[in-house]
Design an enzyme around this catalytic site. Structure first.
Site, PDB file in Angstrom:
ATOM      1  N   ARG A 507     -34.075 -96.335   0.799  1.00 44.17           N
ATOM      2  CA  ARG A 507     -33.954 -96.226   2.254  1.00 44.17           C
ATOM      3  C   ARG A 507     -35.149 -96.780   3.045  1.00 44.17           C
ATOM      4  O   ARG A 507     -34.989 -97.397   4.077  1.00 44.17           O
ATOM      5  CB  ARG A 507     -33.749 -94.755   2.642  1.00 44.17           C
ATOM      6  N   LYS A 578     -34.509 -99.876 -17.680  1.00 48.10           N
ATOM      7  CA  LYS A 578     -34.227-100.588 -18.935  1.00 48.10           C
ATOM      8  C   LYS A 578     -33.456-101.869 -18.723  1.00 48.10           C
ATOM      9  O   LYS A 578     -33.211-102.606 -19.672  1.00 48.10           O
ATOM     10  CB  LYS A 578     -33.353 -99.716 -19.840  1.00 48.10           C
ATOM     11  N   LEU A 612     -42.779 -90.948 -25.405  1.00 43.82           N
ATOM     12  CA  LEU A 612     -43.200 -91.103 -26.808  1.00 43.82           C
ATOM     13  C   LEU A 612     -43.686 -92.521 -27.063  1.00 43.82           C
ATOM     14  O   LEU A 612     -43.099 -93.479 -26.558  1.00 43.82           O
ATOM     15  CB  LEU A 612     -42.020 -90.820 -27.756  1.00 43.82           C
ATOM     16  N   GLU A 666     -28.499 -90.201 -17.179  1.00 40.92           N
ATOM     17  CA  GLU A 666     -28.543 -91.283 -16.203  1.00 40.92           C
ATOM     18  C   GLU A 666     -27.693 -90.820 -15.015  1.00 40.92           C
ATOM     19  O   GLU A 666     -26.843 -89.916 -15.168  1.00 40.92           O
ATOM     20  CB  GLU A 666     -27.925 -92.557 -16.806  1.00 40.92           C
ATOM     21  N   ASP A 677     -26.440 -96.298 -23.415  1.00 41.12           N
ATOM     22  CA  ASP A 677     -27.880 -96.102 -23.280  1.00 41.12           C
ATOM     23  C   ASP A 677     -28.579 -96.224 -24.641  1.00 41.12           C
ATOM     24  O   ASP A 677     -29.620 -96.871 -24.769  1.00 41.12           O
ATOM     25  CB  ASP A 677     -28.119 -94.722 -22.661  1.00 41.12           C
ATOM     26  N   LYS A 681     -31.256 -99.035 -26.172  1.00 40.18           N
ATOM     27  CA  LYS A 681     -32.557 -98.672 -26.731  1.00 40.18           C
ATOM     28  C   LYS A 681     -32.757 -99.286 -28.114  1.00 40.18           C
ATOM     29  O   LYS A 681     -33.813 -99.856 -28.402  1.00 40.18           O
ATOM     30  CB  LYS A 681     -32.697 -97.148 -26.804  1.00 40.18           C
ATOM     31  N   GLY A 795     -36.588 -86.549 -19.627  1.00 37.16           N
ATOM     32  CA  GLY A 795     -37.157 -85.651 -18.624  1.00 37.16           C
ATOM     33  C   GLY A 795     -38.146 -86.403 -17.757  1.00 37.16           C
ATOM     34  O   GLY A 795     -38.874 -87.283 -18.230  1.00 37.16           O
TER      35      GLY A 795
END
Ligand code: ADP
Ligand code: ASP
Ligand code: MG
Length: 812
Positions: A507, A578, A612, A666, A677, A681, A795
């Site tokens: 926005r 990603k 990680l 997501e 997803d 990865k 998270g």
């Protein structure tokens, strides 16, 4: 005897002139010559007045009136009413003269350099008269000294050359025969041999003072201005610029020649000849020591003294096969330029002798083109040389230091720092004195270049990162919170200053070059102008700040599409998005190559396993010579959460909804549930392991009924409910085998697949809780017992910390 010079800002108004009086009242200036500039801005205003009159614009009258009012006001604010009248009438009389001259110019529609000199001379005549009156009024007794009577020049109006040996004798005589010990004199102006007024070039009052100082062999020359001495760079551009406590004449000459406006370049010569120390002091902070310029700098350790720049230059290139080995070509070029009075700032010639390249002030470029082409008309006609090539919008940056010659690696450091920041270099010159390295860069890059060099040579103790964050959702907000919390620590422990220079969401977009306040960024962002991605990117490029990093914490296609342009401008990318790394292989590899080509980081550690260290570890293995045989992984925190919590008491749909609510999915949970997803990865890991692999090459054994993939997110939840029996069956079958359900990704021999698997209790994958991820790397060095990375893999908090770690890695 001392000579002091006060510049335009030091005498800009009554208030400042009072500060000057406080300084010169000091006993140590009992015997002194006080040279003054015009009140700040007056020389420019007089030039504008004369030019308007010559153009027939009768607005010149208003301009004169404004100037008159300003000077009369200054007198009224300085002198008590009872003694104002003689000074006021002196000022009025000067304005009458000016009016007459300007009227003549207006009528004739013509303004010669000679007349212009007359006009501008009133700036210094007025200021010195007022100051002399004021000092006498407060018992600082002084005599007004007309510099036109003492300094003789040739008749090159506008930029007259002083004729030495000058009226030295006269100056000393004058002083000897005067009953005064203090003199006030107008700077900048002189007279030719016929007594006509001339000027010494813009900024010339410094020079006037130096001439006086040399003539009377004064013990020191003090240049009083509005900054605390000569600084390591122009303080208006480099906020961390520091005062140079001591410097040599030669260094100061180089710095001023290359743009350090604080001292007019010719000033140094007369002082240097007599070994008179020059002090640069601040009128507004007189207690500060400032800078001393002497024969040998007292600074022992500094290799680089300062950085300066000339911002508006043009580059002239004379090229052609006819130049090779023929003596005299350059001589002709310089003769041509000198015949037109054009000053050459920098010269380079390639060893092939095919071309010679000189930098001149942009204002002289057209004239240079004309005169050089005329001079070489025959050679151009016969094709021996090409017409002069002129390039505009360029600047010169110069690194100056006496001790440079004994230190290798300075040029390397200079060009590496510029290169890392995408500053392209058009030409380079190093004087044989090795006191200076100068480079020609685009005008649009010059401010950044000066800052980059200042950081490299004077702020080695700390480094600044300018972050532009796109996305202010879960991860973005957490990231800003973490940065706010760590800012102080990073500054003190890693010497890293992190500034949030821009924030944009879908926005709004917000910018602040001094760093956005992180206490209330949210509110500021809401009040900021509407977001336009192209505008956001354009602003980043225009700002052209050093060490710029764009942080993409969105899941947006358009944002991912901007990386190529950003990398090509040497702007680093840190993405948790990603999309780019998992787009077509061609695009992925192009971005990697751009990053390499422009020597700038493109980091996306959080694309796999959130915070990680998965990609970093994989990169380290490969860089250190290991090769990857197999990767097995559970890479979906979402699916882990879902299958860890689903035990057929609540419906599968309810558990998925809960996962979404907790922020573990997501925005469209089907990207997680459908396996896309995880496919992305494992593909990213495969690519980082060196395989050219596309999404189509990854096999997906989906466990979702196809109907779930259609329609909106709401439709999806409806479909999930309908198929509860299917999910229940998957669960019960696994439990019957004493297994847990895990969505597993595998890469082996260049092939990748993903799918739901029943995991027995002895597997590494069995004890995965919450939103954990796990990655097993089987490599040449870890053939049987894999290298294992395990921990929370989803998270906002851990993702933000992974992004943060990437940002810090950018610095190294
Ligand atoms: P004055 O009117 O006193 O002659 P100038 O405006 O001519 O003053 O010169 C002082 C200005 O020079 C400063 O205000 C500063 O902005 C500029 N400047 C440029 N480079 C430097 C530098 N290296 N050190 C100090 N000042 C610099
Ligand atoms: N007033 C003149 C100028 O502005 C000279 C000086 O201030 O040194 O260029
Ligand atoms: Mg000046």
């Amino acid at each position: 005897m001392k000579v002091l010079k006060f510049g335009g800002s030091s005498v800009a108004n009554a208030e400042n002139i009072k500060k000057v009086a406080e300084i010169v009242a000091d006993k140590k200036y009992e015997q002194s010559i006080i040279v003054v500039s015009a009140l700040g801005g007056v020389t420019d205003a007089l030039i504008q007045t004369g030019t308007s009159a010559a153009k027939g614009d009768d607005n010149y009258k208003q301009l004169l009136l404004n100037l008159e009012t300003r000077h009369l006001e200054t007198v009224k604010n300085l002198l008590p009413v009872t003694i104002q009248s003689s000074c006021l009438s002196n000022v009025k009389q000067k304005f009458n003269e000016l009016e007459d001259i300007c009227e003549g110019v207006f009528r004739l529609g013509e303004l010669s350099k000679r007349t212009m000199d007359r006009i501008v001379s009133y700036g210094e005549l007025l200021s010195s008269t007022i100051i002399s009156h004021y000092l006498n009024a407060i018992q600082i007794n002084n005599e007004w000294l007309d510099s036109r009577k003492l300094i003789t020049t040739n008749s090159q109006f506008g930029f007259a050359q002083v004729i030495f040996p000058l009226t030295n004798k006269n100056i000393q005589d004058w002083i000897a025969h005067s009953s005064s010990k203090k003199f006030v004199s107008p700077g900048f102006i002189a007279a030719n041999q016929e007594g006509l007024t001339t000027t010494l070039g813009r900024g010339g009052s410094d020079y006037t003072a130096a001439i006086f100082a040399a003539a009377i062999q004064s013990e020191s020359l003090e240049i009083w201005t509005d900054v605390t001495g000569m600084m390591t760079a122009d303080p208006r551009w480099v906020s961390n610029a520091k005062t140079i406590p001591s410097t040599s004449y030669r260094e100061a000459m180089e710095l001023s020649h290359f743009g350090a406006k604080v001292i007019y370049p010719p000033t140094i010569q007369p002082a240097m000849q007599q070994l008179i120390p020059i002090w640069i002091k601040n009128t507004f902070q007189p207690q500060q020591p400032g800078t001393v310029i002497e024969n040998i700098s007292a600074q022992k350790n500094e290799i680089i003294t300062g950085i300066s720049s000339i911002n508006t230059i043009s580059l002239l290139s004379l090229e052609g096969s006819g130049m090779v080995g023929i003596p005299g070509f350059s001589k002709h070029l310089f003769e041509a330029l000198s015949s037109a009075g054009i000053n050459v700032i920098l010269i380079t010639q390639s060893s092939s002798e095919h071309s010679i390249c000189v930098a001149v002030n942009s204002a002289d470029a057209n004239m240079a083109k004309h005169i050089v082409d005329e001079h070489f008309a025959n050679e151009i006609a016969s094709g021996k040389v090409d017409p002069l090539k002129v390039e505009h919008e360029l600047s010169i940056i110069a690194l100056v230091g006496d001790k440079m010659k004994s230190h290798p690696g300075i040029a390397g450091k200079m060009f590496a720092a510029l290169g890392r920041n995408g500053v392209n270099i058009r030409a380079i010159a190093q004087g044989s004195s090795e006191r200076n390295i100068s480079a020609v860069v685009a005008f649009k890059d010059v401010k950044k270049a000066v800052n980059v060099l200042h950081e490299a040579f004077f702020e080695s103790s700390y480094k600044q990162l300018n972050l532009f964050i796109i996305g202010s959702g879960n991860v973005g907000s957490k990231l800003l919170e973490q940065i706010k919390q760590q800012q102080e620590y990073l500054l003190h422990h890693l010497n890293l200053q992190i500034r949030i220079t821009g924030i944009g969401n879908s926005r709004h977009m917000l910018f602040n070059d001094d760093g956005i306040q992180l206490n209330n960024w949210n509110q500021l962002l809401q009040e900021a102008p509407p977001m336009k991605l192209s505008g956001f990117i354009e602003t980043i490029l225009l700002k052209n700040l050093r060490n710029s990093v764009v942080v993409d914490v969105t899941a947006n296609h358009q944002v991912a599409d901007t990386y190529a342009e950003l990398l090509s401008h040497s702007i680093a990318i840190v993405a948790c998005n990603k999309i780019a790394a998992s787009s077509a292989y061609k695009n992925y590899i192009k971005l990697k190559q751009l990053a390499k080509e422009f020597n700038v980081p493109y980091f996306f550690e959080t694309n796999v396993g959130a915070g990680l260290p998965v990609i970093g570890t994989l990169n380290d293995l490969i860089r250190s010579g290991d090769s990857i045989h197999k990767i097995q992984a559970v890479l979906s925190g979402t699916l882990n959460y879902v299958f860890n919590n689903y035990n057929a008491t609540e419906t599968f749909a309810t558990v998925v909804k809960q996962a979404q609510k907790e922020g573990y999915t997501e925005p469209d949970p089907r990207l997680d549930l459908g396996g896309t997803d995880v496919m992305r990865k494992i593909m990213i890991l495969a690519r980082e392991a060196g395989t050219a692999i596309e999404m189509e090459d990854v096999t997906n054994h989906s466990f979702l009924p196809p109907s779930c993939m259609q329609g909106t997110v709401d439709d999806f939840y409806v479909e999930l409910e309908k198929h509860e029996a299917h999910f229940k069956e998957l669960y019960l079958k696994a439990t019957a085998n004493n297994c847990k359900l895990k969505f597993v990704a595998e890469y082996v021999n260049g092939k990748a697949e993903v799918g739901l698997k029943q995991i027995p209790a002895d597997s590494d994958f069995y004890h995965l809780y919450g939103k954990d991820n796990i990655v097993l790397f089987y490599t040449q060095r870890y053939p049987e017992q894999p290298l294992v990375i395990k921990g929370a893999g989803a998270g906002a908090d851990v993702t933000a910390s992974g992004v943060f770690a990437d940002i810090i890695r950018v610095v190294h």
